[in-house]
Structures are given as structure tokens and as C-alpha cells.
Design a protein around this motif. Structure first.
Motif, PDB file in Angstrom:
ATOM      1  N   ASN A   1       0.827  -1.193   0.151  1.00 16.10           N
ATOM      2  CA  ASN A   1      -0.097   0.032   0.018  1.00 16.10           C
ATOM      3  C   ASN A   1       0.873   1.222  -0.117  1.00 16.10           C
ATOM      4  O   ASN A   1       0.455   2.375  -0.642  1.00 16.10           O
ATOM      5  CB  ASN A   1      -0.932   0.060   1.266  1.00 16.10           C
ATOM      6  CG  ASN A   1      -2.323  -0.751   0.987  1.00 16.10           C
ATOM      7  OD1 ASN A   1      -3.250  -0.493   0.399  1.00 16.10           O
ATOM      8  ND2 ASN A   1      -2.069  -1.953   1.493  1.00 16.10           N
ATOM      9  N   LEU A   2       1.915   1.091   0.724  1.00 16.92           N
ATOM     10  CA  LEU A   2       2.783   2.417   0.574  1.00 16.92           C
ATOM     11  C   LEU A   2       3.397   2.545  -0.983  1.00 16.92           C
ATOM     12  O   LEU A   2       3.559   3.770  -1.375  1.00 16.92           O
ATOM     13  CB  LEU A   2       4.278   2.161   1.449  1.00 16.92           C
ATOM     14  CG  LEU A   2       3.949   2.270   2.770  1.00 16.92           C
ATOM     15  CD1 LEU A   2       5.120   2.017   3.630  1.00 16.92           C
ATOM     16  CD2 LEU A   2       3.333   3.636   3.474  1.00 16.92           C
ATOM     17  N   VAL A   3       3.637   1.615  -1.636  1.00 17.19           N
ATOM     18  CA  VAL A   3       3.936   1.666  -3.115  1.00 17.19           C
ATOM     19  C   VAL A   3       2.802   2.263  -3.814  1.00 17.19           C
ATOM     20  O   VAL A   3       2.917   3.199  -4.602  1.00 17.19           O
ATOM     21  CB  VAL A   3       4.299   0.409  -3.888  1.00 17.19           C
ATOM     22  CG1 VAL A   3       4.440   0.522  -5.224  1.00 17.19           C
ATOM     23  CG2 VAL A   3       5.480  -0.310  -3.182  1.00 17.19           C
ATOM     24  N   LEU A   4       1.694   2.002  -3.586  1.00 15.06           N
ATOM     25  CA  LEU A   4       0.144   2.428  -4.208  1.00 15.06           C
ATOM     26  C   LEU A   4       0.044   3.757  -3.766  1.00 15.06           C
ATOM     27  O   LEU A   4      -0.256   4.728  -4.673  1.00 15.06           O
ATOM     28  CB  LEU A   4      -0.999   1.679  -3.611  1.00 15.06           C
ATOM     29  CG  LEU A   4      -2.313   2.116  -3.973  1.00 15.06           C
ATOM     30  CD1 LEU A   4      -2.447   1.848  -5.601  1.00 15.06           C
ATOM     31  CD2 LEU A   4      -3.542   1.288  -3.233  1.00 15.06           C
ATOM     32  N   TYR A   5       0.738   4.234  -2.437  1.00 14.22           N
ATOM     33  CA  TYR A   5       0.062   5.608  -2.177  1.00 14.22           C
ATOM     34  C   TYR A   5       1.266   6.456  -3.052  1.00 14.22           C
ATOM     35  O   TYR A   5       0.894   7.796  -3.440  1.00 14.22           O
ATOM     36  CB  TYR A   5       0.445   5.803  -0.751  1.00 14.22           C
ATOM     37  CG  TYR A   5      -0.326   5.120   0.118  1.00 14.22           C
ATOM     38  CD1 TYR A   5      -1.707   4.712  -0.512  1.00 14.22           C
ATOM     39  CD2 TYR A   5       0.018   4.732   1.478  1.00 14.22           C
ATOM     40  CE1 TYR A   5      -2.741   3.884   0.363  1.00 14.22           C
ATOM     41  CE2 TYR A   5      -1.145   3.946   2.075  1.00 14.22           C
ATOM     42  CZ  TYR A   5      -2.396   3.615   1.857  1.00 14.22           C
ATOM     43  OH  TYR A   5      -3.035   2.801   2.380  1.00 14.22           O
ATOM     44  N   ALA A   6       2.549   6.089  -3.011  1.00 20.51           N
ATOM     45  CA  ALA A   6       3.417   6.521  -3.937  1.00 20.51           C
ATOM     46  C   ALA A   6       3.090   6.676  -5.217  1.00 20.51           C
ATOM     47  O   ALA A   6       3.293   7.962  -5.996  1.00 20.51           O
ATOM     48  CB  ALA A   6       4.674   6.101  -3.973  1.00 20.51           C
ATOM     49  N   ALA A   7       2.368   5.719  -5.830  1.00 18.31           N
ATOM     50  CA  ALA A   7       2.076   5.895  -7.384  1.00 18.31           C
ATOM     51  C   ALA A   7       0.907   6.876  -7.594  1.00 18.31           C
ATOM     52  O   ALA A   7       0.741   7.380  -8.722  1.00 18.31           O
ATOM     53  CB  ALA A   7       1.531   4.361  -7.780  1.00 18.31           C
ATOM     54  N   ILE A   8       0.009   7.093  -6.674  1.00 23.18           N
ATOM     55  CA  ILE A   8      -1.108   7.940  -6.861  1.00 23.18           C
ATOM     56  C   ILE A   8      -0.640   9.499  -6.107  1.00 23.18           C
ATOM     57  O   ILE A   8      -1.579  10.437  -6.289  1.00 23.18           O
ATOM     58  CB  ILE A   8      -2.257   7.452  -5.810  1.00 23.18           C
ATOM     59  CG1 ILE A   8      -1.951   7.391  -4.492  1.00 23.18           C
ATOM     60  CG2 ILE A   8      -2.814   6.152  -6.507  1.00 23.18           C
ATOM     61  CD1 ILE A   8      -3.504   7.312  -3.552  1.00 23.18           C
ATOM     62  N   GLY A   9       0.553   9.580  -5.948  1.00 24.78           N
ATOM     63  CA  GLY A   9       0.999  10.941  -5.616  1.00 24.78           C
ATOM     64  C   GLY A   9       0.762  11.399  -4.257  1.00 24.78           C
ATOM     65  O   GLY A   9       1.048  12.743  -4.036  1.00 24.78           O
ATOM     66  N   VAL A  10       0.701  10.646  -3.230  1.00 26.81           N
ATOM     67  CA  VAL A  10       0.725  10.728  -1.688  1.00 26.81           C
ATOM     68  C   VAL A  10       1.954  10.387  -1.150  1.00 26.81           C
ATOM     69  O   VAL A  10       2.584   9.451  -1.505  1.00 26.81           O
ATOM     70  CB  VAL A  10      -0.513   9.988  -1.149  1.00 26.81           C
ATOM     71  CG1 VAL A  10      -0.660  10.321   0.207  1.00 26.81           C
ATOM     72  CG2 VAL A  10      -1.776  10.382  -1.928  1.00 26.81           C
ATOM     73  N   ASP A  11       2.363  11.188  -0.310  1.00 30.39           N
ATOM     74  CA  ASP A  11       3.453  10.889   0.353  1.00 30.39           C
ATOM     75  C   ASP A  11       3.461   9.530   1.131  1.00 30.39           C
ATOM     76  O   ASP A  11       2.765   9.831   2.220  1.00 30.39           O
ATOM     77  CB  ASP A  11       4.061  12.160   1.244  1.00 30.39           C
ATOM     78  CG  ASP A  11       5.364  12.075   1.701  1.00 30.39           C
ATOM     79  OD1 ASP A  11       6.050  10.699   1.806  1.00 30.39           O
ATOM     80  OD2 ASP A  11       5.783  12.930   2.856  1.00 30.39           O
ATOM     81  N   PRO A  12       4.156   8.465   0.862  1.00 31.61           N
ATOM     82  CA  PRO A  12       4.135   7.338   1.884  1.00 31.61           C
ATOM     83  C   PRO A  12       4.532   7.724   3.314  1.00 31.61           C
ATOM     84  O   PRO A  12       3.505   7.133   3.988  1.00 31.61           O
ATOM     85  CB  PRO A  12       4.915   6.255   1.119  1.00 31.61           C
ATOM     86  CG  PRO A  12       5.074   6.841  -0.380  1.00 31.61           C
ATOM     87  CD  PRO A  12       4.991   8.289  -0.016  1.00 31.61           C
ATOM     88  N   LEU A  13       5.392   8.302   3.518  1.00 29.74           N
ATOM     89  CA  LEU A  13       5.744   8.501   4.958  1.00 29.74           C
ATOM     90  C   LEU A  13       4.596   9.471   5.727  1.00 29.74           C
ATOM     91  O   LEU A  13       4.284   9.152   6.855  1.00 29.74           O
ATOM     92  CB  LEU A  13       7.342   9.116   4.958  1.00 29.74           C
ATOM     93  CG  LEU A  13       8.341   8.157   4.484  1.00 29.74           C
ATOM     94  CD1 LEU A  13       9.611   9.052   4.388  1.00 29.74           C
ATOM     95  CD2 LEU A  13       8.634   7.084   4.965  1.00 29.74           C
ATOM     96  N   ALA A  14       4.200  10.234   5.068  1.00 33.39           N
ATOM     97  CA  ALA A  14       3.099  11.156   5.849  1.00 33.39           C
ATOM     98  C   ALA A  14       1.831  10.145   6.088  1.00 33.39           C
ATOM     99  O   ALA A  14       1.299  10.392   7.016  1.00 33.39           O
ATOM    100  CB  ALA A  14       2.700  12.143   4.957  1.00 33.39           C
TER     101      ALA A  14
END
Length: 357
Positions: free
Chosen positions: A32-45
């Protein structure tokens, strides 16, 4: 070309079985962190908002406890049936019927007072969920209907009953045309357990019922019969255990637990009957039950985890711009990852001769 087959292991390793939920959480988290990065959302945030921020204040932690209560109770009831291979997927509808039954007292007796009101509401809620689950049990036992389909479809019927009441006879005449009941009187609300929060006495009730569930599953003869019926139906029939009795008992326990949770929701943090009462607890509890390994103790930890994701998901939507659907995707990914991990804990791949070549 010969393909490998899954063969059940004679003995599943206990340490590996315990590790399976943590492995599933790691896989779901990374994917899901990879998915968040793919949709332009900061995974760490997102990670900070979902898994750290809920524990940074007393109030946000109390909200986790508030969410964990219904998830824990419904999952404990469902897990008893799942262990017996009776799959009640309609806890959401049973939750709604419990809320409706419990709301009848403050709706029809808004001026009533006394310490008897909220306990009676909880009992009525439990009976409402039980009665709704009894429909599924009757169809399964007497008409051989699939309990998965019947219980699931009844959930949609329950939602329509809720809509009818809130848009019709139970609609608050002073509610500015909103589909909701009157606000419940003080004596119809559950006593607050932690001052300054919305956590109420239902959390204590849930923990007590969790102990009851552990005793039922691990120490009672009725729980043993249900488990044997699920693991070895032929042996259960040979021993004279009633299959129809197991179906009735499994579904009624699950329905009563869901109905009690619905009653606690309207008499607790909501304080009135609303269409938004159908929040998906009944469906999320399925994830909680399986993530906890269908064991009463494991379900405690999984309920706490899913409740954290609920609160953390709300934080992430506000602070990190995470879409609301992403929280549901995380829950679904977590369930799939756990089912895959649990499959390889209990089974092994066996390669036919010559398949490796």
C-alpha cells in the motif's frame, strides 16, 4: 506440464502461525505504501498519520478504544460460526436491526427515565440481531439455502427498513427534515467509562463477553462440538452431533453479538438512530475475525489494529490527502495477505515427480 499441489500439513507450526498476521501486515503495508506513492501521496506522511498519530493524544487513543469495541464483539460472534464452517456474512444487517430494536424505547417513550432504560435497550438490540440471524438459520436448515447469500442479502433489506423508518414514522419532526430519529434522553445513553472521552461502559461488556467467548471455544462441550463439526463433519455426524443445531447456534450467536453492538452504538457515541449507523462494522469484523486466527485472544489484537486503521485513515485523509477508498483497499489487502500466509502455514506445496524438470 504437471503443477504443484497444496497438501495439508499434519501439524502447523505454532510460532509460524503466530507470525502469519505480522507477515501479512508487513506485506499489506509495503504494497500500500507503493500504491500511495503511485497516486502521488507521500507514503511517509500516510504512515505517520495512520499508525503513529492515533497514539499521540489521549482523545485519539480513546477513539481507537471506541472503534475497537464493536469490531471485537462482532468478530468474536462471527468467529464461533466460522470455526464451525457456518459463514455469517450478514453481521452488518444484524447490527442495523439491533440498533433499530434498541431505538424503539427512546423513540416511543422519549419522556421515560430510570436506570432500566439503557440495559433494556441492549437486551432489545441483542434480540433484534438474533431474530434477523434466525431468518438465515431457518432458510439454511429447512430450505438448504446458502447462508452466505441469504445473510448478505438480508443486510440490504435491513438498510431499507432503516431508511423507511427514518424517512417515515421515526423521523424527528424537529430535525429540519434530516433522516434521523429524535435525540435520546440521558437515561437512554450508556454511562461514560473514561471521563473526557466518548468511551462508554460497553467496552467493559465487550471484554467480559470476550472472556465468555474464550471459555465457550476452549473449555465448553458445545464449543467442542461446533469445532468438530467444522473440521470433521463426518466424524461429527458419526458422534451424533446435530448439524442443524450447529447452524442455528452459530448464526444466533453471531446475530446476537452484532445486534448488541448496534444497540451500544446508538445508545453510546451516536445518541440517536441515523442512516449513517451502518458504518461497515459488520464487514470489517470479518477481517478482524480471520486476522485474529479465529481465536478469541488473537481477535483482541486484530480488532485493535483495524480500529487504529480506522482512526489513522481519517487522519491520513485530512493531513496527507489520502482518498477514502485507500483505507478500504488497505483492509482488503491485509485480509488477502493474511489468507495467503495462513494457507502456506497449514499447507505445503508438493511437486509431482518430474515437475521440477
Amino acid at each position: 506440464m504437471a503443477l504443484p499441489k497444496l497438501v495439508r500439513r499434519e501439524h502447523a507450526s505454532l510460532p509460524v502461525l503466530i507470525a502469519a498476521p505480522f507477515v501479512a501486515l508487513a506485506i499489506a503495508g509495503l504494497s500500500n505504501l507503493v500504491l500511495y506513492a503511485a497516486i502521488g501521496v507521500d507514503p511517509l506522511a500516510v504512515f505517520k498519520a495512520m499508525l503513529i498519530d492515533p497514539f499521540t493524544s489521549y482523545f485519539s487513543f480513546s477513539e481507537i478504544l471506541l472503534k475497537a469495541g464493536p469490531l471485537l464483539l462482532i468478530a468474536q460472534g462471527l468467529a464461533i460460526g466460522f470455526r464451525a464452517k457456518v459463514f455469517n456474512i450478514g453481521a452488518e444487517g444484524q447490527f442495523v436491526l439491533g440498533a433499530i430494536f434498541a431505538s424503539a424505547i427512546p423513540v416511543y417513550m422519549p419522556q421515560a427515565s430510570g436506570a432500566w432504560i439503557w440495559p433494556t435497550m441492549l437486551v432489545l438490540g441483542m434480540l433484534g440481531g438474533l431474530a434477523w440471524a434466525a431468518i438465515t438459520a431457518f432458510w439454511r436448515v429447512h430450505l438448504n439455502a446458502n447462508e452466505i447469500l441469504v445473510s448478505l442479502m438480508l443486510s440490504f433489506v435491513a438498510i431499507q427498513i432503516l431508511n423507511y423508518l427514518l424517512l417515515g414514522p421515526w423521523k424527528d419532526p424537529m430535525g429540519f427534515n434530516f433522516p434521523q430519529s429524535v435525540m435520546f434522553q440521558f437515561d437512554a445513553l450508556l454511562p461514560i467509562l473514561l471521563p473526557g472521552t466518548r468511551v462508554n461502559i460497553s467496552l467493559v461488556i465487550v471484554l467480559i463477553l470476550t472472556i465468555v467467548a474464550w471459555f465457550f471455544v476452549q473449555r465448553s462441550f458445545a464449543g467442542y462440538r461446533l469445532e468438530v463439526g467444522g473440521l470433521a463433519p463426518n466424524a461429527a455426524r458419526y458422534a451424533g452431533f446435530s448439524q442443524s443445531g450447529a447452524i442455528w447456534l452459530s448464526l444466533l450467536i453471531g446475530g446476537a453479538a452484532a445486534g448488541l453492538s448496534g444497540a451500544a452504538e446508538v445508545a453510546g457515541p451516536v445518541g440517536q438512530l441515523q442512516r449513517a449507523i451502518a458504518t461497515g462494522y459488520g464487514y470489517a469484523a470479518i477481517i478482524v475475525a480471520y486476522l485474529g486466527g479465529l481465536h478469541p485472544i488473537g481477535i483482541i489484537f486484530s480488532a485493535f489494529l483495524i480500529a487504529t486503521l480506522y482512526i489513522g485513515g481519517d487522519n491520513a485523509m485530512v493531513s496527507a490527502g489520502l482518498p477514502i477508498a485507500a483505507v478500504n483497499v488497505f483492509q482488503g489487502t491485509l485480509l488477502l495477505a493474511y489468507l495467503a500466509a495462513a494457507t502456506f502455514v497449514r499447507h505445503k506445496l508438493v511437486w509431482p515427480p518430474g515437475a521440477r524438470a
